[in-house]
Design a protein around this motif. Structure first.
Motif, PDB file in Angstrom:
ATOM      1  N   GLY A  46       0.877  -1.311  -0.004  1.00 45.51           N
ATOM      2  CA  GLY A  46       0.089  -0.159   0.034  1.00 45.51           C
ATOM      3  C   GLY A  46       0.972   1.377   0.016  1.00 45.51           C
ATOM      4  N   GLY A  47       1.926   1.065   0.735  1.00 44.30           N
ATOM      5  CA  GLY A  47       2.872   2.359   0.900  1.00 44.30           C
ATOM      6  C   GLY A  47       3.605   2.718  -0.442  1.00 44.30           C
ATOM      7  N   TRP A  48       3.889   1.473  -1.134  1.00 42.49           N
ATOM      8  CA  TRP A  48       4.607   1.587  -2.416  1.00 42.49           C
ATOM      9  C   TRP A  48       3.668   2.395  -3.358  1.00 42.49           C
ATOM     10  CZ3 TRP A  48       4.626  -2.868  -6.169  1.00 42.49           C
ATOM     11  CH2 TRP A  48       5.403  -2.772  -7.210  1.00 42.49           C
ATOM     12  N   LEU A  49       2.445   1.682  -3.653  1.00 45.43           N
ATOM     13  CA  LEU A  49       1.449   2.273  -4.420  1.00 45.43           C
ATOM     14  C   LEU A  49       0.985   3.726  -4.139  1.00 45.43           C
ATOM     15  CD1 LEU A  49      -0.987  -0.789  -4.685  1.00 45.43           C
ATOM     16  CD2 LEU A  49       0.775   0.053  -6.311  1.00 45.43           C
ATOM     17  N   LEU A  50       1.049   4.087  -2.819  1.00 44.32           N
ATOM     18  CA  LEU A  50       1.046   5.467  -2.632  1.00 44.32           C
ATOM     19  C   LEU A  50       1.847   6.350  -2.990  1.00 44.32           C
ATOM     20  CD1 LEU A  50      -1.151   7.283  -0.719  1.00 44.32           C
ATOM     21  CD2 LEU A  50      -0.002   6.876   1.182  1.00 44.32           C
ATOM     22  N   LEU A  51       3.123   6.001  -2.894  1.00 39.74           N
ATOM     23  CA  LEU A  51       4.154   6.723  -3.201  1.00 39.74           C
ATOM     24  C   LEU A  51       4.085   6.976  -4.675  1.00 39.74           C
ATOM     25  CD1 LEU A  51       7.029   5.461  -0.907  1.00 39.74           C
ATOM     26  CD2 LEU A  51       6.042   7.587  -0.689  1.00 39.74           C
ATOM     27  N   ILE A  52       3.914   5.770  -5.384  1.00 35.32           N
ATOM     28  CA  ILE A  52       3.620   6.088  -6.931  1.00 35.32           C
ATOM     29  C   ILE A  52       2.614   7.079  -7.389  1.00 35.32           C
ATOM     30  CG2 ILE A  52       3.222   4.738  -9.200  1.00 35.32           C
ATOM     31  CD1 ILE A  52       4.571   2.246  -7.766  1.00 35.32           C
ATOM     32  N   ARG A  53       1.509   6.765  -6.559  1.00 35.69           N
ATOM     33  CA  ARG A  53       0.396   7.831  -7.126  1.00 35.69           C
ATOM     34  C   ARG A  53       0.870   9.320  -6.822  1.00 35.69           C
ATOM     35  NH1 ARG A  53      -5.372   6.145  -4.981  1.00 35.69           N
ATOM     36  NH2 ARG A  53      -5.844   7.715  -6.063  1.00 35.69           N
ATOM     37  N   ARG A  54       1.311   9.600  -5.749  1.00 35.63           N
ATOM     38  CA  ARG A  54       1.903  10.838  -5.059  1.00 35.63           C
ATOM     39  C   ARG A  54       2.806  11.357  -6.075  1.00 35.63           C
ATOM     40  NH1 ARG A  54       4.204  11.762   0.907  1.00 35.63           N
ATOM     41  NH2 ARG A  54       5.934  11.109  -0.348  1.00 35.63           N
ATOM     42  N   GLU A  55       3.752  10.603  -6.553  1.00 34.48           N
ATOM     43  CA  GLU A  55       4.565  11.055  -7.260  1.00 34.48           C
ATOM     44  C   GLU A  55       4.085  11.345  -8.851  1.00 34.48           C
ATOM     45  OE1 GLU A  55       9.071  11.839  -8.315  1.00 34.48           O
ATOM     46  OE2 GLU A  55       7.822  11.484  -6.473  1.00 34.48           O
ATOM     47  N   ALA A  56       3.408  10.491  -9.338  1.00 37.10           N
ATOM     48  CA  ALA A  56       2.630  10.815 -10.572  1.00 37.10           C
ATOM     49  C   ALA A  56       1.833  12.194 -10.521  1.00 37.10           C
ATOM     50  CB  ALA A  56       1.814   9.797 -10.978  1.00 37.10           C
ATOM     51  N   ARG A  57       1.096  12.365  -9.151  1.00 37.38           N
ATOM     52  CA  ARG A  57       0.266  13.472  -9.317  1.00 37.38           C
ATOM     53  C   ARG A  57       1.137  14.449  -9.048  1.00 37.38           C
ATOM     54  NH1 ARG A  57      -1.775  12.527  -3.992  1.00 37.38           N
ATOM     55  NH2 ARG A  57      -0.013  13.857  -3.437  1.00 37.38           N
ATOM     56  N   ASP A  58       2.221  14.567  -8.428  1.00 36.55           N
ATOM     57  CA  ASP A  58       3.177  15.990  -8.291  1.00 36.55           C
ATOM     58  C   ASP A  58       3.724  16.184  -9.678  1.00 36.55           C
ATOM     59  OD1 ASP A  58       2.566  15.920  -5.726  1.00 36.55           O
ATOM     60  OD2 ASP A  58       4.510  15.004  -5.101  1.00 36.55           O
ATOM     61  N   LEU A  59       4.148  15.022 -10.444  1.00 33.15           N
ATOM     62  CA  LEU A  59       4.692  15.332 -11.961  1.00 33.15           C
ATOM     63  C   LEU A  59       3.522  15.886 -12.752  1.00 33.15           C
ATOM     64  CD1 LEU A  59       6.925  12.296 -12.328  1.00 33.15           C
ATOM     65  CD2 LEU A  59       7.811  14.594 -12.012  1.00 33.15           C
ATOM     66  N   ARG A  60       2.267  15.425 -12.544  1.00 31.09           N
ATOM     67  CA  ARG A  60       1.034  15.876 -13.440  1.00 31.09           C
ATOM     68  C   ARG A  60       0.898  17.352 -13.121  1.00 31.09           C
ATOM     69  NH1 ARG A  60      -2.487  12.669 -11.895  1.00 31.09           N
ATOM     70  NH2 ARG A  60      -1.713  10.989 -13.259  1.00 31.09           N
ATOM     71  N   ALA A  61       0.981  17.758 -11.814  1.00 29.65           N
ATOM     72  CA  ALA A  61       0.747  19.188 -11.304  1.00 29.65           C
ATOM     73  C   ALA A  61       1.776  19.983 -11.786  1.00 29.65           C
ATOM     74  CB  ALA A  61       0.573  19.365  -9.934  1.00 29.65           C
ATOM     75  N   ALA A  62       3.056  19.532 -11.671  1.00 33.92           N
ATOM     76  CA  ALA A  62       4.207  20.463 -12.159  1.00 33.92           C
ATOM     77  C   ALA A  62       3.898  20.638 -13.926  1.00 33.92           C
ATOM     78  CB  ALA A  62       5.723  19.742 -11.908  1.00 33.92           C
ATOM     79  N   SER A  63       3.556  19.413 -14.623  1.00 39.43           N
ATOM     80  CA  SER A  63       3.588  19.532 -16.004  1.00 39.43           C
ATOM     81  C   SER A  63       2.628  20.676 -16.476  1.00 39.43           C
ATOM     82  CB  SER A  63       3.356  18.446 -16.368  1.00 39.43           C
ATOM     83  OG  SER A  63       2.938  18.267 -18.119  1.00 39.43           O
ATOM     84  N   GLU A  64       1.165  20.705 -15.705  1.00 38.99           N
ATOM     85  CA  GLU A  64       0.094  21.294 -16.037  1.00 38.99           C
ATOM     86  C   GLU A  64       0.634  22.971 -15.474  1.00 38.99           C
ATOM     87  OE1 GLU A  64      -3.044  19.978 -13.498  1.00 38.99           O
ATOM     88  OE2 GLU A  64      -3.345  18.173 -14.942  1.00 38.99           O
ATOM     89  N   SER A  65       1.189  23.079 -14.427  1.00 40.77           N
ATOM     90  CA  SER A  65       1.736  24.333 -14.140  1.00 40.77           C
ATOM     91  C   SER A  65       2.953  24.985 -15.121  1.00 40.77           C
ATOM     92  CB  SER A  65       2.569  24.287 -12.836  1.00 40.77           C
ATOM     93  OG  SER A  65       2.869  25.466 -12.472  1.00 40.77           O
ATOM     94  N   ALA A  66       3.658  23.979 -15.572  1.00 38.04           N
ATOM     95  CA  ALA A  66       4.534  24.259 -16.861  1.00 38.04           C
ATOM     96  C   ALA A  66       3.845  25.036 -18.060  1.00 38.04           C
ATOM     97  CB  ALA A  66       5.435  23.450 -16.989  1.00 38.04           C
ATOM     98  N   GLN A  67       2.837  24.234 -18.439  1.00 32.31           N
ATOM     99  CA  GLN A  67       2.017  24.477 -19.552  1.00 32.31           C
ATOM    100  C   GLN A  67       1.118  25.782 -19.382  1.00 32.31           C
ATOM    101  OE1 GLN A  67      -0.481  21.079 -20.323  1.00 32.31           O
ATOM    102  NE2 GLN A  67       0.990  19.844 -20.963  1.00 32.31           N
ATOM    103  N   LYS A  68       0.668  26.106 -18.252  1.00 37.02           N
ATOM    104  CA  LYS A  68      -0.049  27.282 -18.038  1.00 37.02           C
ATOM    105  C   LYS A  68       1.066  28.539 -18.202  1.00 37.02           C
ATOM    106  CE  LYS A  68      -4.023  25.477 -15.166  1.00 37.02           C
ATOM    107  NZ  LYS A  68      -4.323  25.473 -13.941  1.00 37.02           N
ATOM    108  N   THR A  69       2.229  28.139 -17.752  1.00 41.07           N
ATOM    109  CA  THR A  69       3.156  29.284 -17.489  1.00 41.07           C
ATOM    110  C   THR A  69       3.670  29.508 -19.036  1.00 41.07           C
ATOM    111  OG1 THR A  69       3.977  28.748 -15.431  1.00 41.07           O
ATOM    112  CG2 THR A  69       5.424  30.038 -16.739  1.00 41.07           C
ATOM    113  N   MET A  70       3.708  28.744 -19.919  1.00 38.18           N
ATOM    114  CA  MET A  70       4.050  29.002 -21.216  1.00 38.18           C
ATOM    115  C   MET A  70       3.118  29.483 -21.993  1.00 38.18           C
ATOM    116  SD  MET A  70       5.963  25.329 -22.055  1.00 38.18           S
ATOM    117  CE  MET A  70       6.230  25.556 -23.868  1.00 38.18           C
ATOM    118  N   GLN A  71       1.734  28.970 -21.718  1.00 34.25           N
ATOM    119  CA  GLN A  71       0.595  29.664 -22.385  1.00 34.25           C
ATOM    120  C   GLN A  71       0.600  31.236 -22.036  1.00 34.25           C
ATOM    121  OE1 GLN A  71      -3.053  27.366 -21.337  1.00 34.25           O
ATOM    122  NE2 GLN A  71      -2.275  25.671 -22.463  1.00 34.25           N
TER     123      GLN A  71
END
Length: 262
Positions: free
Chosen positions: A233-258
């Motif tokens: 459970g902890g392993w999957l939770l870390l994966i989901r959190r990392e993916a969420r953080d990367l997704r959030a960072a990507s979306e933030s970068a796209q908004k900045t570029m726009q």
């Protein structure tokens, strides 16, 4: 988005998780095994203590060994004590006091059996021989719990030479019988009753505690297997959190570029 799982940091985490899961499975199985062993031993002790007394010769033989399955069975035997070949067993605790067990051969028509007559406190000098009540003279009928011989492996007590005369560390009929003028039954008897009773006698050894049957081992086994779920459970939770953080960072970068492009 999940290519980060192939980075060195995440590969190391995968290896750790894949290693701890079989380790937790092994530890859980080991604890369950200990639970079964202790439960079996506890049930056997309870059953044997409750069994009706039988003559010693039904369960033990001269020169033989006492099976573990007969440990703590109540036996009766008639004979005469040989006080000339008596021993005291060092480092035995009773009622939170350190003292000695008193072991005296009881000679019968077929041989002799070692009898633990009870416990006596240590004196001021641990190496000195304690004060021991003499066994009764003449024939007596002893009732007691049958015990297999004590060895270093079964008792966990290391044996050693050079003890004061008449003192021993283990009640082992194979060793003690070597210096006796008669053959010994296997094991020994832990006295619980005697007829006729002695006027003065060592303090009786209490009945053994059958124990809880390994309840703690069962709890530990369940705990180790729960850790498997926690690890996954902890392993999957870390994966989901990392993916969420990367997704959030990507979306933030796209908004900045726009924002910059406008």
């Amino acid at each position: 988005m999940y290519r980060f799982l192939l980075t060195p940091r995440w590969l190391a985490l995968h290896v750790v998780v894949l290693l701890v899961i079989p380790a937790f499975i092994f530890l859980g199985r080991w604890q369950f095994g200990r639970y079964e062993e202790r439960s079996t031993a506890s049930d056997r002790t309870t059953t044997n203590l409750a069994a009706a007394p039988v003559p010693l010769e039904e369960l033990a033989t001269v020169g033989g060994a006492v099976p573990e399955g007969d440990k703590f069975r109540t036996v009766t035997v008639r004979g005469s004590y040989d006080a000339a070949h008596e021993w005291v067993v060092r480092r035995r605790t009773q009622n939170q006091r350190v003292g000695f067990y008193v072991v005296t051969p009881l000679v019968t028509s077929a041989g002799a059996v070692l009898v633990n007559r009870g416990w006596v406190p240590a004196g001021t000098d641990a190496d000195g021989t304690p004060s021991v009540p003499k066994p009764p003279t003449g024939e007596v009928t002893v009732t007691g719990r049958l015990r297999p011989a004590e060895t270093e492996e079964t008792s966990g007590i290391p044996n050693r030479a050079g003890l004061p005369t008449g003192q021993i560390l283990l009640v082992d009929d194979a060793v003690l019988g070597a210096g006796l003028p008669y053959r010994l039954y296997g094991g020994f008897v832990e006295l619980s009753g005697q007829q006729p009773a002695a006027a003065i006698a060592p303090e009786p050894v209490p009945d053994p505690d059958p124990g809880s049957g390994g309840g703690l081992n069962l709890a530990y086994g369940v705990q180790w297997w729960m850790f498997i779920g926690i690890a996954i459970g902890g392993w999957l939770l870390l994966i989901r959190r990392e993916a969420r953080d990367l997704r959030a960072a990507s979306e933030s970068a796209q908004k900045t570029m726009q924002s910059v492009s406008h």
